[in-house]
Design a protein around this motif. Structure first.
Motif, mmCIF file in Angstrom:
data_model
loop_
_atom_site.group_PDB
_atom_site.id
_atom_site.type_symbol
_atom_site.label_atom_id
_atom_site.label_comp_id
_atom_site.label_asym_id
_atom_site.label_seq_id
_atom_site.Cartn_x
_atom_site.Cartn_y
_atom_site.Cartn_z
ATOM 1 N N ALA A 72 0.831 -1.196 0.000
ATOM 2 C CA ALA A 72 0.000 0.000 0.000
ATOM 3 C C ALA A 72 0.870 1.253 0.000
ATOM 4 C CB ALA A 72 -0.940 -0.010 1.191
ATOM 5 N N ILE A 73 0.554 2.185 -0.879
ATOM 6 C CA ILE A 73 1.236 3.472 -0.948
ATOM 7 C C ILE A 73 0.475 4.511 -0.145
ATOM 8 C CG2 ILE A 73 1.866 5.353 -2.518
ATOM 9 C CD1 ILE A 73 2.387 3.160 -4.654
ATOM 10 N N VAL A 74 -0.849 4.444 -0.209
ATOM 11 C CA VAL A 74 -1.715 5.379 0.518
ATOM 12 C C VAL A 74 -2.617 4.571 1.437
ATOM 13 C CG1 VAL A 74 -3.468 7.182 0.340
ATOM 14 C CG2 VAL A 74 -1.684 6.988 -1.424
ATOM 15 N N ARG A 75 -2.566 4.883 2.720
ATOM 16 C CA ARG A 75 -3.428 4.233 3.706
ATOM 17 C C ARG A 75 -4.276 5.302 4.387
ATOM 18 N NH1 ARG A 75 1.388 1.225 4.444
ATOM 19 N NH2 ARG A 75 1.084 -1.032 4.209
ATOM 20 N N GLU A 76 -5.596 5.103 4.376
ATOM 21 C CA GLU A 76 -6.504 6.073 4.967
ATOM 22 C C GLU A 76 -7.638 5.351 5.684
ATOM 23 O OE1 GLU A 76 -6.304 9.335 5.065
ATOM 24 O OE2 GLU A 76 -4.542 9.599 3.760
ATOM 25 N N ALA A 121 -15.503 11.193 -0.340
ATOM 26 C CA ALA A 121 -14.183 10.543 -0.203
ATOM 27 C C ALA A 121 -13.121 11.605 -0.396
ATOM 28 C CB ALA A 121 -14.037 9.421 -1.239
ATOM 29 N N PRO A 122 -12.739 12.304 0.662
ATOM 30 C CA PRO A 122 -11.955 13.546 0.538
ATOM 31 C C PRO A 122 -10.483 13.381 0.190
ATOM 32 C CG PRO A 122 -12.386 13.038 2.847
ATOM 33 C CD PRO A 122 -13.169 12.049 2.043
ATOM 34 N N VAL A 123 -9.953 12.180 0.243
ATOM 35 C CA VAL A 123 -8.541 11.969 -0.095
ATOM 36 C C VAL A 123 -8.442 11.665 -1.593
ATOM 37 C CG1 VAL A 123 -6.492 10.572 0.332
ATOM 38 C CG2 VAL A 123 -8.060 11.099 2.217
ATOM 39 N N LEU A 124 -7.690 12.490 -2.318
ATOM 40 C CA LEU A 124 -7.606 12.358 -3.768
ATOM 41 C C LEU A 124 -6.285 11.721 -4.190
ATOM 42 C CD1 LEU A 124 -8.861 12.952 -6.553
ATOM 43 C CD2 LEU A 124 -7.718 15.175 -6.493
ATOM 44 N N VAL A 125 -6.393 10.665 -4.978
ATOM 45 C CA VAL A 125 -5.229 9.986 -5.545
ATOM 46 C C VAL A 125 -5.424 9.927 -7.054
ATOM 47 C CG1 VAL A 125 -3.940 7.811 -5.675
ATOM 48 C CG2 VAL A 125 -4.818 8.613 -3.470
ATOM 49 N N ALA A 126 -4.406 10.330 -7.805
ATOM 50 C CA ALA A 126 -4.488 10.341 -9.265
ATOM 51 C C ALA A 126 -3.920 9.051 -9.837
ATOM 52 C CB ALA A 126 -3.745 11.540 -9.835
ATOM 53 N N ILE A 127 -4.600 8.572 -10.873
ATOM 54 C CA ILE A 127 -4.145 7.400 -11.618
ATOM 55 C C ILE A 127 -3.368 7.899 -12.834
ATOM 56 C CG2 ILE A 127 -4.840 5.292 -12.789
ATOM 57 C CD1 ILE A 127 -7.603 5.627 -11.355
ATOM 58 N N ASP A 128 -2.060 7.900 -12.761
ATOM 59 C CA ASP A 128 -1.206 8.303 -13.878
ATOM 60 C C ASP A 128 -1.680 9.623 -14.489
ATOM 61 O OD1 ASP A 128 0.614 8.331 -16.070
ATOM 62 O OD2 ASP A 128 0.675 6.169 -16.085
ATOM 63 N N GLU A 164 -5.204 1.678 0.553
ATOM 64 C CA GLU A 164 -5.970 0.977 1.597
ATOM 65 C C GLU A 164 -6.962 1.974 2.160
ATOM 66 O OE1 GLU A 164 -6.110 -2.051 2.492
ATOM 67 O OE2 GLU A 164 -4.349 -2.924 1.493
ATOM 68 N N ALA A 165 -8.252 1.650 2.056
ATOM 69 C CA ALA A 165 -9.306 2.526 2.537
ATOM 70 C C ALA A 165 -10.583 1.712 2.672
ATOM 71 C CB ALA A 165 -9.528 3.690 1.572
ATOM 72 N N PRO A 166 -11.531 2.168 3.487
ATOM 73 C CA PRO A 166 -12.778 1.427 3.640
ATOM 74 C C PRO A 166 -13.636 1.437 2.384
ATOM 75 C CG PRO A 166 -12.879 3.516 4.815
ATOM 76 C CD PRO A 166 -11.461 3.333 4.385
ATOM 77 N N LEU A 167 -13.408 2.408 1.499
ATOM 78 C CA LEU A 167 -14.180 2.519 0.264
ATOM 79 C C LEU A 167 -13.391 3.369 -0.712
ATOM 80 C CD1 LEU A 167 -16.933 2.046 -1.247
ATOM 81 C CD2 LEU A 167 -17.664 4.239 -0.309
ATOM 82 N N VAL A 168 -13.476 3.027 -1.995
ATOM 83 C CA VAL A 168 -12.820 3.797 -3.043
ATOM 84 C C VAL A 168 -13.878 4.235 -4.055
ATOM 85 C CG1 VAL A 168 -11.113 3.784 -4.898
ATOM 86 C CG2 VAL A 168 -10.650 2.541 -2.765
ATOM 87 N N HIS A 226 -8.260 -9.087 -5.583
ATOM 88 C CA HIS A 226 -7.624 -8.103 -4.711
ATOM 89 C C HIS A 226 -8.378 -6.782 -4.676
ATOM 90 C CE1 HIS A 226 -6.318 -5.750 -8.142
ATOM 91 N NE2 HIS A 226 -5.821 -6.841 -8.694
ATOM 92 N N ALA A 227 -9.383 -6.610 -5.531
ATOM 93 C CA ALA A 227 -10.026 -5.310 -5.674
ATOM 94 C C ALA A 227 -10.697 -4.875 -4.371
ATOM 95 C CB ALA A 227 -11.054 -5.350 -6.800
ATOM 96 N N LYS A 228 -10.499 -3.604 -4.039
ATOM 97 C CA LYS A 228 -11.147 -3.028 -2.869
ATOM 98 C C LYS A 228 -12.621 -2.794 -3.179
ATOM 99 C CE LYS A 228 -6.916 -2.373 -1.248
ATOM 100 N NZ LYS A 228 -6.152 -2.748 -2.439
ATOM 101 N N THR A 229 -13.395 -2.479 -2.141
ATOM 102 C CA THR A 229 -14.763 -2.052 -2.362
ATOM 103 C C THR A 229 -14.713 -0.731 -3.122
ATOM 104 O OG1 THR A 229 -15.483 -3.106 -0.317
ATOM 105 C CG2 THR A 229 -16.941 -1.448 -1.261
ATOM 106 N N CYS A 230 -15.189 -0.746 -4.356
ATOM 107 C CA CYS A 230 -14.975 0.385 -5.252
ATOM 108 C C CYS A 230 -16.238 0.661 -6.054
ATOM 109 C CB CYS A 230 -13.799 0.086 -6.193
ATOM 110 S SG CYS A 230 -13.417 1.432 -7.349
ATOM 111 N N ILE A 231 -16.572 1.938 -6.187
ATOM 112 C CA ILE A 231 -17.700 2.376 -6.993
ATOM 113 C C ILE A 231 -17.159 3.219 -8.143
ATOM 114 C CG2 ILE A 231 -19.854 3.682 -7.054
ATOM 115 C CD1 ILE A 231 -20.094 3.208 -4.020
ATOM 116 N N LEU A 232 -17.472 2.833 -9.365
ATOM 117 C CA LEU A 232 -17.110 3.634 -10.524
ATOM 118 C C LEU A 232 -18.220 4.645 -10.778
ATOM 119 C CD1 LEU A 232 -15.825 0.913 -13.055
ATOM 120 C CD2 LEU A 232 -14.625 1.972 -11.128
#
Length: 223
Positions: free
Chosen positions: A4-8, A32-39, A94-98, A122-128
């Motif tokens: 994990a690079i980002v843990r929240e 989801a206030p923590v912003l992480v960019a994908i490339d 790592e987060a409770p929801l993405v 391995h996918a986290k709980t994620c909503i597109l």
């Protein structure tokens, strides 16, 4: 397994390089206030006036301008070429929801790849989050308040069966499969409950139910 690079402890928003508006991003960040960019999503974030806390990918899409504008300490290169950048980013948080914006729309191959990532063990709980719909992989029972007439599309990427309440066309007793029977363009009669007997079923739901869906997903599986 990527470390994990980002843990929240709060939900995380991922932003990709696909279609995303300022209001899309603002709605995601409200939940989801923590912003992480994908490339290349780093360019999207900057163009929309947002500063990502991390950028994760193989850096074949992010511009030199974005790399210069951002602190080098938040640029996290994952150099392997076996997976997509969305996969790399989702594995690296790592987060409770993405929540993911900018992964739907634009290129069709990228959209299909994003749906593929949702299916990975391995996918986290994620909503597109798309322009008009939200997409989630159903791995447990889902209960959700909807409006009568709302479109509920169920798309299997693996053979899967289940049961439903509150759908105009119930799925009870059906074997859903990408090669035979799919469940697109169903409609809610009100609140819905969908149970699945295994992985493989994507739910494509109206965008207006995002807030309610987030609450349900954070609450965990229903009994």
């Amino acid at each position: 397994m990527t470390e994990a690079i980002v843990r929240e402890t709060a939900p995380i928003t991922l932003i990709g390089g696909g279609d995303v508006t300022r209001s899309d991003l603002a709605e995601a960040l409200a939940h989801a206030p923590v912003l992480v960019a994908i490339d290349g999503g780093a360019d999207q974030a900057l163009a929309l006036g947002a500063q990502p806390q991390a950028v994760i990918g193989d850096f074949d899409s992010v511009s030199d301008h974005a790399r210069t504008a951002l602190s080098q300490s938040i640029l996290h290169l994952v150099a392997e070429q076996e997976t997509t950048d969305f996969d790399k980013a989702l594995r690296s948080v790592e987060a409770p929801l993405v929540l993911a914006v900018g992964v739907l729309g634009a290129r069709l191959d990228h959209q299909l790849a994003a749906l593929h990532v949702l299916m990975q063990p391995h996918a986290k709980t994620c909503i597109l989050i798309g322009a008009h719909e939200v997409v989630v992989h159903l791995t447990a029972s889902l209960e959700l308040e909807l409006q009568a007439g709302d479109v509920v599309s169920l798309f299997p990427l693996l053979p899967v069966s289940g049961r439903s309440d509150g759908l105009e066309w119930p799925i009870d007793g059906l074997e859903l499969s990408p090669l035979s029977r799919i469940g697109t363009s169903n409609r809610a009669t009100g609140s819905i409950r969908i149970e699945v007997d295994g992985p493989g079923l994507l739910a494509i739901l109206p965008r207006h139910c995002l807030g309610a869906l987030i609450q349900v997903m954070q609450a965990g599986p229903s009994c």
